[in-house]
Write an enzyme that holds these catalytic residues in place. Sequence first.
Site, short mmCIF file in Angstrom:
data_model
loop_
_atom_site.label_atom_id
_atom_site.label_comp_id
_atom_site.label_asym_id
_atom_site.label_seq_id
_atom_site.Cartn_x
_atom_site.Cartn_y
_atom_site.Cartn_z
CG ASN A 1 -1.51 0.72 0.86
OD1 ASN A 1 -2.00 2.11 0.70
ND2 ASN A 1 -2.58 1.16 2.48
NE ARG B 1 -6.26 0.83 -0.30
CZ ARG B 1 -7.10 2.18 0.67
NH1 ARG B 1 -5.90 2.43 1.75
NH2 ARG B 1 -7.74 2.39 0.26
CG HIS C 1 -13.10 2.77 2.33
ND1 HIS C 1 -13.66 4.19 3.16
CD2 HIS C 1 -12.37 3.54 3.17
CE1 HIS C 1 -12.88 5.51 3.43
NE2 HIS C 1 -11.85 4.66 3.31
NE ARG D 1 -9.87 11.60 4.04
CZ ARG D 1 -9.81 10.51 3.60
NH1 ARG D 1 -10.59 10.58 2.68
NH2 ARG D 1 -9.12 10.16 3.97
CD GLU E 1 -8.89 -1.55 3.99
OE1 GLU E 1 -7.99 -1.52 4.87
OE2 GLU E 1 -8.90 -0.55 3.18
#
Length: 414
Positions: A26, A107, A196, A257, A399
């Site tokens: 990642n 990823r 996601h 955010r 993940e």
Amino acid sequence: MPGAQDETPVTGGAGDVSEGPVLVINAGSSSLKYQLVLAGSGESLATGLIERIGLDQGRARHTVDGREHVLEQEITDHAAAFAVLTAQFAEHGPDLAQASPVAVGHRVVHGGAKFASTVLIDDDVLETLRRLVPLAPLHNPGNIAGIETALQTFPDLPQVAVFDTAFHQTMPPAAYTYAVPLSWRQTFNIRAYGFHGTSHAYVARRTAGLLGKSVEDTNVVVLHLGNGASACAVQGGQSVDTSMGLSPLGGLVMGTRPGDLDPGLPAHMSRVSGMTLPEFDHALNKESGLKALAGDSDFREVMQRRAAGDPGAELAFDVVVHRLVRHLGALALVLGRIDAIAFTAGIGENTPELRAAVLERAALLGVEVDVSANESASGETRISTADSAVAAFVVPTNEEWEIAREATQLLAGT
Ligand code: AMP
């Protein structure tokens, strides 16, 4: 293999491809997270995090058998980061050549409408990823740098891209279409994509297992609540709607955010303050969310301040809960029938107060919280009572395992 002491090349594993191991990468613009994981069992053989790439005081952490090995040195770019990665494996194990990974799984945040599933990386895929950069300018460049360097570092291994957006490509047009001019949609691919996806797919499947049902017969709303956060309606294993849209800014309130806003806000701020678009972009990506409301983007800190009576933290908690309830209710109606609600990621897995506040407000859906199970939840846990019409669970996400599974399934042709 730059940086490795043992120069045996890392080639593809000879065993059962579906078991792995897979080296999951990642890569961000200034960090590189990795894990060597067995795709069959999910067992993690080693994890690592390389930070401050291209900045001063680079730091690499490599954890194997529960022991963390820390290295501090300047890490100028992604090539240097991969040299550190291979050196860490060579020094602290497991030996990568002996472990014989079957693939490298990357990823990738944004696959646009082009990638609806995991793909084997080749020159065409890389070129398409470069063209998609405007859709995720903060994320895709780091992902691409990671892929380019991994291709040089492990030229003999198949390399696979697993997209955060791919799982949501099953959304129907009614869910992903924005009511904006046709030319925007046609020329610039303006629509909702969702993110996601690997986490939502993994958690929905585990939730079906916890219910003792097949994925195909299970409807679940997954609440992925980490530093980034999104809610997803999963119907029979497929995403049918999600709270994020074109970019990872929309939907729920996040660390820095804001989630949903009135689309009139950029023009309004420009008129009243003279703010430029880059300034606005920066404020929405880095200065909003919990950080703006409570003074800190870390939810643990927000909870501590709230417990101490801080009014900003109290408001932040209430806004987070309100936004979650609003999205949960909407996604439940989109599903029509809901079997379960699943909480995952750093905040979802670790904050019983937040889960209780959301589930109490979701009583209308037929959820009854098991107060003590919710407070003591650890690992995969049912947090609704046995009589609850709709079940609720904590399901820790994984993940890396999902990426490893995706990679091996692609290689095995299943
Ligand atoms: P993630 O992006 O999944 O790593 O989640 C990061 C978020 O989870 C941060 O806001 C953390 O503060 C939050 N988090 C992690 N552990 C806990 C905890 N024990 N209690 C509350 N929040 C936590």
